[in-house]
Design a protein around this motif. Structure first.
Motif, PDB file in Angstrom:
ATOM      1  N   ALA A  67       0.848  -1.201   0.000  1.00 51.99           N
ATOM      2  CA  ALA A  67       0.000   0.000   0.000  1.00 51.99           C
ATOM      3  C   ALA A  67       0.881   1.247   0.000  1.00 51.99           C
ATOM      4  CB  ALA A  67      -0.908   0.001   1.220  1.00 51.99           C
ATOM      5  N   PRO A  68       0.592   2.215  -0.872  1.00 48.75           N
ATOM      6  CA  PRO A  68       1.373   3.450  -0.905  1.00 48.75           C
ATOM      7  C   PRO A  68       0.947   4.447   0.164  1.00 48.75           C
ATOM      8  CG  PRO A  68      -0.274   3.516  -2.621  1.00 48.75           C
ATOM      9  CD  PRO A  68      -0.392   2.162  -1.978  1.00 48.75           C
ATOM     10  N   GLY A  69      -0.143   4.156   0.870  1.00 47.75           N
ATOM     11  CA  GLY A  69      -0.610   5.076   1.904  1.00 47.75           C
ATOM     12  C   GLY A  69      -1.521   4.379   2.888  1.00 47.75           C
ATOM     13  N   PRO A 107       5.304   1.632  -3.809  1.00 49.47           N
ATOM     14  CA  PRO A 107       4.599   0.351  -3.702  1.00 49.47           C
ATOM     15  C   PRO A 107       5.410  -0.885  -4.075  1.00 49.47           C
ATOM     16  CG  PRO A 107       3.895   1.533  -5.662  1.00 49.47           C
ATOM     17  CD  PRO A 107       4.795   2.460  -4.905  1.00 49.47           C
ATOM     18  N   CYS A 108       6.509  -0.717  -4.853  1.00 48.30           N
ATOM     19  CA  CYS A 108       7.250  -1.907  -5.298  1.00 48.30           C
ATOM     20  C   CYS A 108       8.671  -1.525  -5.706  1.00 48.30           C
ATOM     21  CB  CYS A 108       6.540  -2.592  -6.465  1.00 48.30           C
ATOM     22  SG  CYS A 108       6.413  -1.573  -7.948  1.00 48.30           S
ATOM     23  N   THR A 143       9.337  -2.588 -12.928  1.00 45.31           N
ATOM     24  CA  THR A 143      10.063  -3.580 -12.137  1.00 45.31           C
ATOM     25  C   THR A 143      11.152  -4.236 -12.979  1.00 45.31           C
ATOM     26  OG1 THR A 143       8.686  -5.490 -12.704  1.00 45.31           O
ATOM     27  CG2 THR A 143       7.899  -4.043 -10.925  1.00 45.31           C
ATOM     28  N   ALA A 144      12.017  -4.984 -12.314  1.00 43.74           N
ATOM     29  CA  ALA A 144      13.099  -5.684 -13.019  1.00 43.74           C
ATOM     30  C   ALA A 144      12.550  -6.705 -14.000  1.00 43.74           C
ATOM     31  CB  ALA A 144      14.020  -6.358 -12.002  1.00 43.74           C
ATOM     32  N   GLN A 145      11.334  -7.197 -13.756  1.00 43.14           N
ATOM     33  CA  GLN A 145      10.712  -8.184 -14.644  1.00 43.14           C
ATOM     34  C   GLN A 145       9.932  -7.516 -15.777  1.00 43.14           C
ATOM     35  OE1 GLN A 145      10.426  -8.338 -11.191  1.00 43.14           O
ATOM     36  NE2 GLN A 145      12.185  -9.737 -11.163  1.00 43.14           N
ATOM     37  N   ARG A 171      16.022   5.009  -8.333  1.00 42.97           N
ATOM     38  CA  ARG A 171      15.726   3.636  -7.954  1.00 42.97           C
ATOM     39  C   ARG A 171      14.516   3.634  -7.030  1.00 42.97           C
ATOM     40  NH1 ARG A 171      19.414  -0.256  -4.075  1.00 42.97           N
ATOM     41  NH2 ARG A 171      18.154  -2.155  -4.280  1.00 42.97           N
ATOM     42  N   ALA A 172      13.559   2.766  -7.304  1.00 46.64           N
ATOM     43  CA  ALA A 172      12.364   2.636  -6.462  1.00 46.64           C
ATOM     44  C   ALA A 172      12.566   1.461  -5.514  1.00 46.64           C
ATOM     45  CB  ALA A 172      11.127   2.408  -7.319  1.00 46.64           C
ATOM     46  N   ILE A 173      12.469   1.722  -4.222  1.00 46.99           N
ATOM     47  CA  ILE A 173      12.648   0.683  -3.221  1.00 46.99           C
ATOM     48  C   ILE A 173      11.336   0.522  -2.459  1.00 46.99           C
ATOM     49  CG2 ILE A 173      13.923  -0.038  -1.165  1.00 46.99           C
ATOM     50  CD1 ILE A 173      16.282   1.599  -2.189  1.00 46.99           C
TER      51      ILE A 173
END
Length: 216
Positions: A67-69, A107-108, A143-145, A171-173
């Protein structure tokens, strides 16, 4: 992308509001205006509570979307997203009331592909029309995929300022803080069709901690 708000009890965007509240409260107290002092102190405490920045336990695992929030899941809809994804996706909408934590979280895992601000209206955030018409800020993550996850900060009737700390190519963590919306709002997360959802309408979620789904 460094998580810029680690260890800070309040979002820095709240410091001016908190500072003014403390100053006004002290001034009223100095003048001996008891009722005004108590009212001002109450408002200051509420503002401080609104901008709180709690730590969260981020889940780990492949393909997780969190969840982003904080807030309540008010809609889960499969639909065509016409602006950024230009494809069918599943939208999970979280409504944040003024008592929820308003720090927004990634979120990801992946890379930030796009950040796009859109001016607009300030309709009640829970209304379906707010999806496209309200002021908002979209963050696209790849995403990496190769899956694309879209996270949209949507302003509401009371919310009048969207804050975003990320930029394209960052970079998204998963679970890291990336922004906030002031005073009531909504978060839309668009995930690919086929994502295994772990929430339902009516669920209460915590940003960065509750798993919305697992990418296929």
């Amino acid at each position: 992308m460094a998580d810029r708000a680690v260890g800070v009890p309040f979002a820095k965007e709240g410091f001016p509001f908190i500072g003014v509240g403390v100053g006004v409260t002290l001034a009223f107290g100095w003048q001996g205006w008891t009722t005004a002092t108590f009212v001002s102190a109450g408002v200051t405490l509420f503002v401080s509570w609104f901008f709180r920045n709690p730590a969260r336990v981020i889940p780990t695992g492949s393909g997780l979307v969190v969840a982003p929030g904080d807030g309540k899941v008010i809609a889960i809809e499969e639909e065509f997203e016409p602006r950024y994804l230009k494809d069918r996706s599943v939208r999970v909408t979280i409504f944040l009331n003024v008592f929820d934590v308003h720090i927004n979280r990634i979120p990801c895992d992946g890379v930030i592909e796009q950040v796009q601000y859109q001016p607009g209206l300030f309709l009640v955030a829970s209304k379906p029309a707010a999806t496209l018409k309200n002021e908002q800020n979209a963050v696209m993550i790849k995403t990496a995929q190769g899956a694309k996850v879209l996270c949209v900060q949507v302003a509401g009737l009371i919310a009048r300022r969207i804050v975003c700390w990320v930029s394209p190519l960052d970079r998204a963590i998963c679970g890291e803080r990336f922004g906030l919306i002031r005073f009531g709002s909504r978060m839309d997360t668009f995930v690919p069709v086929g994502t295994s959802l772990k929430v339902k309408v009516g669920d209460r979620v915590k940003g960065g901690e509750t798993i919305l789904g697992v990418l296929s």
